[in-house]
Motif scaffolding. Structure first.
Motif, PDB file in Angstrom:
ATOM      1  N   LEU A  42      -3.572 -11.442   1.458  1.00 13.67           N
ATOM      2  CA  LEU A  42      -4.057 -10.092   1.771  1.00 13.67           C
ATOM      3  C   LEU A  42      -4.715  -9.431   0.565  1.00 13.67           C
ATOM      4  O   LEU A  42      -5.581  -8.566   0.728  1.00 13.67           O
ATOM      5  N   GLY A  43      -4.346  -9.841  -0.630  1.00 13.21           N
ATOM      6  CA  GLY A  43      -4.910  -9.263  -1.843  1.00 13.21           C
ATOM      7  C   GLY A  43      -6.243  -9.857  -2.264  1.00 13.21           C
ATOM      8  O   GLY A  43      -6.839  -9.404  -3.245  1.00 13.21           O
ATOM      9  N   ASN A  44      -6.723 -10.846  -1.542  1.00  8.75           N
ATOM     10  CA  ASN A  44      -8.007 -11.485  -1.858  1.00  8.75           C
ATOM     11  C   ASN A  44      -9.066 -10.980  -0.887  1.00  8.75           C
ATOM     12  O   ASN A  44      -8.956 -11.197   0.327  1.00  8.75           O
ATOM     13  N   PRO A  45     -10.122 -10.333  -1.385  1.00  8.28           N
ATOM     14  CA  PRO A  45     -11.141  -9.797  -0.477  1.00  8.28           C
ATOM     15  C   PRO A  45     -11.888 -10.870   0.305  1.00  8.28           C
ATOM     16  O   PRO A  45     -12.459 -10.585   1.351  1.00  8.28           O
ATOM     17  N   ARG A  46     -11.873 -12.116  -0.149  1.00  7.77           N
ATOM     18  CA  ARG A  46     -12.598 -13.202   0.523  1.00  7.77           C
ATOM     19  C   ARG A  46     -11.759 -13.934   1.567  1.00  7.77           C
ATOM     20  O   ARG A  46     -12.239 -14.848   2.229  1.00  7.77           O
ATOM     21  N   THR A  47     -10.513 -13.554   1.731  1.00  4.03           N
ATOM     22  CA  THR A  47      -9.684 -14.212   2.741  1.00  4.03           C
ATOM     23  C   THR A  47     -10.264 -13.948   4.122  1.00  4.03           C
ATOM     24  O   THR A  47     -10.521 -12.805   4.481  1.00  4.03           O
ATOM     25  N   PRO A  48     -10.474 -15.021   4.910  1.00  7.51           N
ATOM     26  CA  PRO A  48     -10.974 -14.814   6.281  1.00  7.51           C
ATOM     27  C   PRO A  48      -9.864 -14.267   7.176  1.00  7.51           C
ATOM     28  O   PRO A  48      -8.708 -14.147   6.741  1.00  7.51           O
ATOM     29  N   ARG A  97       4.890  -8.646   9.481  1.00  8.69           N
ATOM     30  CA  ARG A  97       3.993  -7.674  10.140  1.00  8.69           C
ATOM     31  C   ARG A  97       3.899  -6.392   9.308  1.00  8.69           C
ATOM     32  O   ARG A  97       2.826  -5.810   9.169  1.00  8.69           O
ATOM     33  N   SER A  98       5.028  -5.969   8.764  1.00 15.50           N
ATOM     34  CA  SER A  98       5.041  -4.766   7.936  1.00 15.50           C
ATOM     35  C   SER A  98       4.170  -4.951   6.694  1.00 15.50           C
ATOM     36  O   SER A  98       3.436  -4.037   6.299  1.00 15.50           O
ATOM     37  N   ILE A  99       4.241  -6.123   6.080  1.00 15.68           N
ATOM     38  CA  ILE A  99       3.393  -6.410   4.919  1.00 15.68           C
ATOM     39  C   ILE A  99       1.926  -6.344   5.320  1.00 15.68           C
ATOM     40  O   ILE A  99       1.101  -5.745   4.619  1.00 15.68           O
ATOM     41  N   ALA A 100       1.580  -6.939   6.457  1.00 17.67           N
ATOM     42  CA  ALA A 100       0.183  -6.922   6.921  1.00 17.67           C
ATOM     43  C   ALA A 100      -0.294  -5.508   7.225  1.00 17.67           C
ATOM     44  O   ALA A 100      -1.468  -5.183   7.025  1.00 17.67           O
ATOM     45  N   ASP A 101       0.613  -4.659   7.683  1.00 20.08           N
ATOM     46  CA  ASP A 101       0.249  -3.269   7.985  1.00 20.08           C
ATOM     47  C   ASP A 101       0.141  -2.403   6.739  1.00 20.08           C
ATOM     48  O   ASP A 101      -0.772  -1.589   6.618  1.00 20.08           O
ATOM     49  N   LYS A 102       1.075  -2.586   5.798  1.00 25.92           N
ATOM     50  CA  LYS A 102       1.188  -1.663   4.673  1.00 25.92           C
ATOM     51  C   LYS A 102       0.623  -2.179   3.353  1.00 25.92           C
ATOM     52  O   LYS A 102       0.368  -1.392   2.444  1.00 25.92           O
ATOM     53  N   GLU A 103       0.457  -3.488   3.219  1.00 25.40           N
ATOM     54  CA  GLU A 103       0.012  -4.075   1.948  1.00 25.40           C
ATOM     55  C   GLU A 103      -1.256  -4.909   2.165  1.00 25.40           C
ATOM     56  O   GLU A 103      -1.340  -6.045   1.710  1.00 25.40           O
ATOM     57  N   ASN A 104      -2.214  -4.321   2.838  1.00 26.70           N
ATOM     58  CA  ASN A 104      -3.424  -5.028   3.245  1.00 26.70           C
ATOM     59  C   ASN A 104      -4.645  -4.225   2.778  1.00 26.70           C
ATOM     60  O   ASN A 104      -5.332  -3.609   3.586  1.00 26.70           O
ATOM     61  N   PRO A 105      -4.921  -4.220   1.459  1.00 31.01           N
ATOM     62  CA  PRO A 105      -5.954  -3.335   0.924  1.00 31.01           C
ATOM     63  C   PRO A 105      -7.362  -3.617   1.453  1.00 31.01           C
ATOM     64  O   PRO A 105      -8.199  -2.713   1.472  1.00 31.01           O
ATOM     65  N   PHE A 106      -7.627  -4.825   1.927  1.00 33.12           N
ATOM     66  CA  PHE A 106      -8.963  -5.157   2.437  1.00 33.12           C
ATOM     67  C   PHE A 106      -9.000  -5.183   3.958  1.00 33.12           C
ATOM     68  O   PHE A 106      -9.991  -5.585   4.545  1.00 33.12           O
ATOM     69  N   ARG A 107      -7.907  -4.726   4.575  1.00 33.99           N
ATOM     70  CA  ARG A 107      -7.790  -4.612   6.029  1.00 33.99           C
ATOM     71  C   ARG A 107      -8.133  -5.917   6.743  1.00 33.99           C
ATOM     72  O   ARG A 107      -8.858  -5.953   7.733  1.00 33.99           O
ATOM     73  N   HIS A 108      -7.615  -7.011   6.210  1.00 33.67           N
ATOM     74  CA  HIS A 108      -7.803  -8.310   6.857  1.00 33.67           C
ATOM     75  C   HIS A 108      -7.159  -8.293   8.235  1.00 33.67           C
ATOM     76  O   HIS A 108      -6.070  -7.739   8.416  1.00 33.67           O
ATOM     77  N   ARG A 109      -7.809  -8.896   9.176  1.00 35.14           N
ATOM     78  CA  ARG A 109      -7.247  -9.033  10.514  1.00 35.14           C
ATOM     79  C   ARG A 109      -6.202 -10.142  10.475  1.00 35.14           C
ATOM     80  O   ARG A 109      -6.458 -11.237   9.963  1.00 35.14           O
ATOM     81  N   VAL A 110      -5.011  -9.859  11.001  1.00 35.00           N
ATOM     82  CA  VAL A 110      -3.928 -10.840  11.016  1.00 35.00           C
ATOM     83  C   VAL A 110      -3.366 -10.927  12.429  1.00 35.00           C
ATOM     84  O   VAL A 110      -3.010  -9.917  13.028  1.00 35.00           O
ATOM     85  N   ASP A 111      -3.311 -12.136  12.944  1.00 32.69           N
ATOM     86  CA  ASP A 111      -2.754 -12.406  14.262  1.00 32.69           C
ATOM     87  C   ASP A 111      -1.445 -13.161  14.055  1.00 32.69           C
ATOM     88  O   ASP A 111      -1.436 -14.240  13.471  1.00 32.69           O
ATOM     89  N   PHE A 112      -0.330 -12.575  14.489  1.00 30.81           N
ATOM     90  CA  PHE A 112       0.977 -13.208  14.335  1.00 30.81           C
ATOM     91  C   PHE A 112       1.382 -13.864  15.651  1.00 30.81           C
ATOM     92  O   PHE A 112       1.344 -13.229  16.706  1.00 30.81           O
TER      93      PHE A 112
END
Length: 170
Positions: free
Chosen positions: A46-52, A68-83
Motif C-alpha cells: 500500500l505504501g508503493n505508488p506503483r502497486t497495481p 481490511r482496516s489496514i487497507a482502509d486506514k493505511e492506504n496513502p495512494f488509495r490502491h483498490r484492494v479486493d479481499f
C-alpha cells in the motif's frame, strides 16, 4: 494491454493461508505470526505508488478484519484492494502448499471483480513484498504474446511460485 470486462490490465494477487492446519513443509505455522507477516507485507504494498490493484485471497476462512482496516486506514495512494476469504484448506495435507495455492489462484480468478479475461496477474505469496514490482509491471505490460513468466529451477523441472506472472487465461 486491454482488460476484459470488470478486470484491470495488471493485478497483484496476494495468496494467503493464515491458519495452515498442518500443511506439509510449512515452517511458519502460528496463525498470529502469519497474520503479522501478511499485515507487514500489505502495508509495504500500500505504501508503493506503483502497486497495481490488489486481490488478497485467503483460503482458511480466517477473519480478515485487521487487513481490511489496514487497507482502509493505511492506504496513502488509495490502491483498490479486493479481499477474498473462503474455506478450502481441508484437502489432504500430503498434497502440500502448492496444491492449496493453485486452488487459491483459481478461486481468485473466478471470484474477483478485479480479474477479467484480459488481466495479467502478478502472483506473489502474500507474506512477501517484492521491491522491484515496477520491473514486473513493465514486463507484464510488454509481454505481448507471453502467457506466463516465472523462475524455472531444477534444470527446468519446476517453477518457483512465490512470484510468477501470467494471463488470467493461463
Amino acid at each position: 494491454m486491454k482488460s476484459g470486462e470488470g478486470g484491470s490490465p495488471v493485478v497483484l494477487l496476494l495468496t494467503a493461508t493464515i491458519d495452515v492446519r498442518g500443511v506439509a513443509f510449512t515452517k511458519r505455522t502460528d496463525p498470529v505470526v502469519r497474520l503479522g507477516d501478511y499485515k507487514r507485507a500489505l502495508r509495504s504494498w500500500l505504501g508503493n505508488p506503483r502497486t497495481p490493484p490488489i486481490v488478497f485471497a485467503e483460503n482458511s476462512a480466517h477473519p480478515l478484519d485487521e487487513l481490511r482496516s489496514i487497507a482502509d486506514k493505511e492506504n496513502p495512494f488509495r490502491h483498490r484492494v479486493d479481499f477474498l476469504s473462503f474455506d478450502d484448506n481441508s484437502y489432504p495435507r500430503s498434497l502440500g502448499k502448492g496444491f492449496g495455492e493453485l486452488r487459491i489462484v483459481r478461486y481468485a480468478i473466478d471470484h474477483s471483480d478485479l480479474i477479467g479475461p484480459g488481466t495479467f496477474v502478478i502472483k506473489v505469496t502474500g507474506r512477501y513484498y517484492v521491491e522491484n514490482i515496477e520491473a514486473l509491471i513493465r514486463c507484464a505490460e510488454l509481454s505481448g504474446e507471453a502467457d506466463v513468466f516465472c523462475d524455472l529451477r531444477g534444470n527446468l523441472t519446476w517453477a518457483d511460485t512465490r512470484v510468477f506472472c501470467a494471463t488470467s487465461a493461463f
